[in-house]
Design a protein around this motif. Sequence first.
Motif, mmCIF file in Angstrom:
data_model
loop_
_atom_site.group_PDB
_atom_site.id
_atom_site.type_symbol
_atom_site.label_atom_id
_atom_site.label_comp_id
_atom_site.label_asym_id
_atom_site.label_seq_id
_atom_site.Cartn_x
_atom_site.Cartn_y
_atom_site.Cartn_z
ATOM 1 N N ASP A 101 -0.606 103.060 -76.475
ATOM 2 C CA ASP A 101 -1.747 103.555 -77.264
ATOM 3 C C ASP A 101 -2.841 104.088 -76.349
ATOM 4 O OD1 ASP A 101 -0.571 103.019 -79.676
ATOM 5 O OD2 ASP A 101 -1.403 101.002 -79.845
ATOM 6 N N HIS A 159 3.799 101.964 -79.261
ATOM 7 C CA HIS A 159 2.501 101.311 -79.112
ATOM 8 C C HIS A 159 2.436 100.439 -77.855
ATOM 9 C CE1 HIS A 159 1.286 102.695 -83.039
ATOM 10 N NE2 HIS A 159 2.379 102.157 -83.591
ATOM 11 N N ARG A 160 3.440 99.567 -77.681
ATOM 12 C CA ARG A 160 3.356 98.627 -76.562
ATOM 13 C C ARG A 160 4.781 98.249 -76.124
ATOM 14 N NH1 ARG A 160 -0.439 95.220 -74.390
ATOM 15 N NH2 ARG A 160 0.336 93.323 -73.367
ATOM 16 N N ASP A 168 0.740 99.725 -72.282
ATOM 17 C CA ASP A 168 -0.013 100.003 -73.515
ATOM 18 C C ASP A 168 0.056 101.503 -73.773
ATOM 19 O OD1 ASP A 168 -1.744 100.247 -75.616
ATOM 20 O OD2 ASP A 168 -3.228 98.849 -74.813
ATOM 21 N N ARG A 212 5.344 99.683 -89.099
ATOM 22 C CA ARG A 212 5.090 99.171 -87.755
ATOM 23 C C ARG A 212 6.056 98.012 -87.488
ATOM 24 N NH1 ARG A 212 -0.476 99.365 -84.619
ATOM 25 N NH2 ARG A 212 0.095 98.267 -82.705
#
Length: 998
Positions: A23, A4-5, A21, A92
Amino acid sequence: MRLHRLDITAFGPFGGSQSVDFDDLSAAGLFLLHGPTGAGKTSVLDAVCYALYGSVPGARQSGGQGMTLRSDHAATGTRTEVRLELTVAERRLEITRQPPWERPKKKGVGTTVDKAQTWLREYDVKAGTWKDLSRSHQEVGEEITQLLGMSREQFCQVVLLPQGEFARFLRADAEARGKLLGRLFDTRRFAEVEKHLAERRRGTEARVREGDAALLADAHRMQQAAGSAMDLPELAPGEPGLADAVLEAAALARATARERLAVADCRLTATESARDAAERDLADARELDRLQRRFAEARERAARLAERADDHRAVRERMERGRKAEAVAPALELRDAAETEHRRAAAAEARARVPLPRALADAGPAGLAAAARRAAEELGGLASARRAERRLAELVREREGLDRQEHADEEVRQEAEDWLADWETTRAGLQARVDSAQEAATRAEQLAVQRDPAQRRLVAARRRDRLTDDTEAARRQSLALAEAAVEARGAWLDLKEQRLHGIAAELAANLTDGAPCAVCGATEHPAPARKGAGHVDRAAEERALAAYQAADERRADAERRLGTVREALAAATAEAGDAPTARLAEEAEEIERDYTRARTDASGLHPAQEALRRAEHEREERVAAQQQAAVRSASRVEARERLEREQTSLQAELTRARGAAESVETRAAQLERQATLLTEAADTSRAAADTAQRLKDADARLADAAFRAGFDTPAAAAAALLDDAAHRELQRRLDAWQSEDAAVRAVLAEADTADAARRPPADLAAAERAAADAGRRLREAASARDAAARCCAELDRLSAQAATAVRRLAPLREEHTRVARLASLAAGTSADNERRMRLESYVLAARLEQVAAAATARLLRMSSGRYTLVHSDDRTGRGRSGLGLHVVDAWTGRERDTATLSGGETFFASLALALGLADVVTDEAGGVRLDTLFIDEGFGSLDDQTLDEVLDVLDALRERDRSVGIVSHVADLRRRVHAQLEVVKGRSGSLLRQRGVG
């Protein structure tokens, strides 16, 4: 697994904080990671790997993590940190890692090292917050490895796809492919099974051989113990009947040994009686000889005493005179001491009068003392003048110091003015040096990225050239050794056949009249066979067999060396390619020269910066020194006037006090030296008079003591004195004479000694010879008896040991046969294993077949249906089968080795293989879904059409919401791929920019 990051701070080339980023990038499905060489593209992938596993891929993980990961552009107070947010197994997570950090101390000077830190957090969907899971390196590492189901090496293969690795995989041999697949699929347990079976086989074989060798060793030891009473059977280890023959021969040897023991016991008893009688005769002869020699020695000692009688009387008289002189010794010592003291005092008086004035040379002690008092009184009156003279010297030194300070300040002012006049020119030159060194440092960083790959290719090329020659030499040597082994085997078989033809002569050589024949059992041997000319015995056959076995081992070693050299040559060729070594050397040398020049120029950056800083600091110091010198010069005028007034007053006072002398100090020194000399002369004169009177009194007492002791003069008494050493020596001689006289008289008075002297001389030599002969015969008899007893005991022990060994060998041999068959089958060396495939290779072959099938689905699309990857179990040469990999060309319908593919074909074949391997390893790791992949370089070798086909295949990977990142320099990809992550290189570190994303 989906990324994700990613947040990076002071990591690699990134001096500040940068964020990625994923995503946004993944929304496009396919994104491009690009930037100039050395900007830090690989460092982005390194940061992902470091966040997950705490280390970076490949060779970059060597050395201390904190030192290699930290950015050189980072500020002193900024700590290196990597934070990664990802989803794995529907969880997550956020991982934060900080490597060890060497930072300045908060108090004082120097640095201190902070330990590495790790945090793991999980996002709670219900609460909408992050919760901490662990801060332990070990716990975080185990948690991530368990969730991903892959080791760091597997992750780098299936997520960070390195095309070069799979290009080498395509060109490598079966052994090299096995090593790579073994690391990815972890088939160590099957290799351990092979190793365990091989160890079991070696262990059982060694125990069987040890059993046979121990049985034969026992037989040899029994033969050594029995001597000629036992004949060994002519059988080798493992031949049938060996155990029965050994046990039968041992039984015959034991019976013979017991008969010898009974004969030895009788002989020992007889020799013991003869020895006792001889020893009694020897003792009588020795005693008679001792007494006769004792009497003769006493007669000789008495004669020597008579010869020394006059000397004994002289010694007694000398001792008597010494005792009388001892009464005079105290007076002699007193007179010598008085004389010595007087001479010393007279000499001191003479020395003290030498420096005196002529008027006082003959003065007595009272006159000398009065003159000394007058000099001391005059010296006391000069104390004030001496203080004034010292103060005047201080004033002179103070004025000289003021002059030196004035001169120094003038030089400082002048030097500062000269230096400051050229300041602007100096500053401009130093700033130019700093700028030039910074440019050279940037150029050195760019060349460093090209330097290592060029050196590795050059080293591989040189190794390829050397191994080409080594392969040919190893092939020739293997062929020559194979021919020599065939010749040695033929020679051994010929000798064996000749020995079998003459075996009857060997059997006949062991026949003995009356003993049964080993073949027919007859006790009569009318016509035994005879050895003919050129007869071959067992030793000759065994030597020929040993020569053949040695030649065969050398042949096998040569074949193994040839295989090893060929494998090394294939690996070197895969790494170096087909480029000539000379061209690679020129390229590497040119890069090295440019890199060395740039490094040399860049090495002056820090000195140039330091020189500029020092120059600015020096300018400030010179301006301050110029101002301070002017202030000090003004303050010195008043001090100089005050010193001049005080100096004039003191000079007038000193002129009156020193008189004719050069100075007051000189006059005071003269008076002080004169008073000292007069006082010393008065003291020594009084001491000389006192010692003269004591010497006169001592002479009178000495004369009276010598007369009373009976000596005419004191000199005669002194001559008769004995010192301690002389007195002890004379007393020792008197005591020795008396002791010797008493001892001789006692020996001559002994009755048994006198009686032995009247008997004939003793024949000691004859008695000793008789006793020695008797002792020797007894020792021989005892040794023979002990040897016979040891022989019986040893034969009994060895026979029992041989019987135990025979019972133990049968089950061991059965176990060895069973284990050896299993080990050969698992190792691929058994005749039952037609393809010579090892157990581990069998498992890896199944995995390789899955990888080839998964890769073919993508390779068909990238090659427009032309190429198909297939797994092959065929053997190659003398090697083993199971890990072959071929490519089928649909245009020709033929199957060929993957090493024959061209550069572009090798790229998309290796890419297809890497993607297929990623799918298989993912399934092997427990089916963990990999939603983010990275593909590294290689696109520059493709034409436009092939590039489109490859991009279509990669674009199809996002059908299941998967994103693929391409790491490449190819400019055409920037037009084809809209989502981009650009790495921008600068002097203060690299930056990250995202483009083409929503």
